[in-house]
Write a protein that holds these residues in place. Sequence first.
Motif, PDB file in Angstrom:
ATOM      1  N   SER A  90       9.535  14.329   6.661  1.00  0.00           N
ATOM      2  CA  SER A  90       9.689  13.474   5.471  1.00  0.00           C
ATOM      3  C   SER A  90       9.543  12.045   6.365  1.00  0.00           C
ATOM      4  N   LYS A  91      10.174  11.871   7.380  1.00  0.00           N
ATOM      5  CA  LYS A  91      10.256  10.764   8.313  1.00  0.00           C
ATOM      6  C   LYS A  91       8.686  10.270   8.534  1.00  0.00           C
ATOM      7  N   ILE A  92       7.702  11.094   8.810  1.00  0.00           N
ATOM      8  CA  ILE A  92       6.285  10.753   9.128  1.00  0.00           C
ATOM      9  C   ILE A  92       5.873  10.219   7.785  1.00  0.00           C
ATOM     10  N   ILE A  93       5.952  10.900   6.601  1.00  0.00           N
ATOM     11  CA  ILE A  93       5.278  10.633   5.422  1.00  0.00           C
ATOM     12  C   ILE A  93       5.648   9.165   5.221  1.00  0.00           C
ATOM     13  N   ASP A  94       7.025   8.921   5.073  1.00  0.00           N
ATOM     14  CA  ASP A  94       7.444   7.717   4.671  1.00  0.00           C
ATOM     15  C   ASP A  94       6.852   6.602   5.674  1.00  0.00           C
ATOM     16  N   SER A  95       6.845   6.741   6.960  1.00  0.00           N
ATOM     17  CA  SER A  95       6.155   5.928   7.932  1.00  0.00           C
ATOM     18  C   SER A  95       4.623   5.504   7.827  1.00  0.00           C
ATOM     19  N   LEU A  96       3.980   6.718   7.283  1.00  0.00           N
ATOM     20  CA  LEU A  96       2.809   6.458   6.678  1.00  0.00           C
ATOM     21  C   LEU A  96       2.415   5.565   5.609  1.00  0.00           C
ATOM     22  N   MET A  97       3.272   5.931   4.513  1.00  0.00           N
ATOM     23  CA  MET A  97       3.108   5.291   3.345  1.00  0.00           C
ATOM     24  C   MET A  97       3.494   3.757   3.565  1.00  0.00           C
ATOM     25  N   ASN A  98       4.347   3.190   4.409  1.00  0.00           N
ATOM     26  CA  ASN A  98       4.501   1.806   4.968  1.00  0.00           C
ATOM     27  C   ASN A  98       3.496   1.064   5.708  1.00  0.00           C
ATOM     28  N   LEU A  99       2.562   1.846   6.096  1.00  0.00           N
ATOM     29  CA  LEU A  99       1.595   1.343   7.444  1.00  0.00           C
ATOM     30  C   LEU A  99       0.668   0.317   6.627  1.00  0.00           C
ATOM     31  N   ASN A 100       0.643  -0.691   7.266  1.00  0.00           N
ATOM     32  CA  ASN A 100      -0.485  -1.786   7.077  1.00  0.00           C
ATOM     33  C   ASN A 100      -1.668  -1.467   7.686  1.00  0.00           C
ATOM     34  N   LEU A 101      -2.699  -1.251   6.854  1.00  0.00           N
ATOM     35  CA  LEU A 101      -4.130  -0.977   7.505  1.00  0.00           C
ATOM     36  C   LEU A 101      -4.962  -2.086   7.039  1.00  0.00           C
ATOM     37  N   PRO A 102      -5.982  -2.443   7.758  1.00  0.00           N
ATOM     38  CA  PRO A 102      -6.964  -3.489   7.334  1.00  0.00           C
ATOM     39  C   PRO A 102      -7.639  -3.138   6.287  1.00  0.00           C
ATOM     40  N   ALA A 103      -8.113  -4.113   5.607  1.00  0.00           N
ATOM     41  CA  ALA A 103      -8.944  -4.042   4.334  1.00  0.00           C
ATOM     42  C   ALA A 103     -10.624  -3.459   4.695  1.00  0.00           C
TER      43      ALA A 103
END
Length: 111
Positions: A90-103
């Motif tokens: 669940s820690k990995i999923i949360d960190s992926l949801m908060n990831l800031n990727l370029p447009a």
Amino acid sequence: MPTKKEKTVEVNQRIRIKLKAYDNKIIDKSAKQIVETIERNGGQVVGPVPLPTAIHKYTVNRSAFIDKNSREQFEMRVHKRLIDITNPSSKIIDSLMNLNLPAGVDIELKM
């Protein structure tokens, strides 16, 4: 009659991330950022696997009437990458949801 042995099947959870972009530099940078985030949180990563580039070609007349035989060709390239996460937490999923990727990077998640 011989008895049948029951096989225990271990179900491995897997998250598949599919990235699509028009620019190959942006998609490689995004894939690297995702892999680093997963490894930082203790996950196992398979990839990024480059998938075949989809090339869409369009042919357009340069002029409507006089120069009928003169044409221009344009193409759009869609670059794709595939990343698999085995046994995600669940820690990995949360960190992926908060990831800031370029447009310009399209992300598909499948569980």
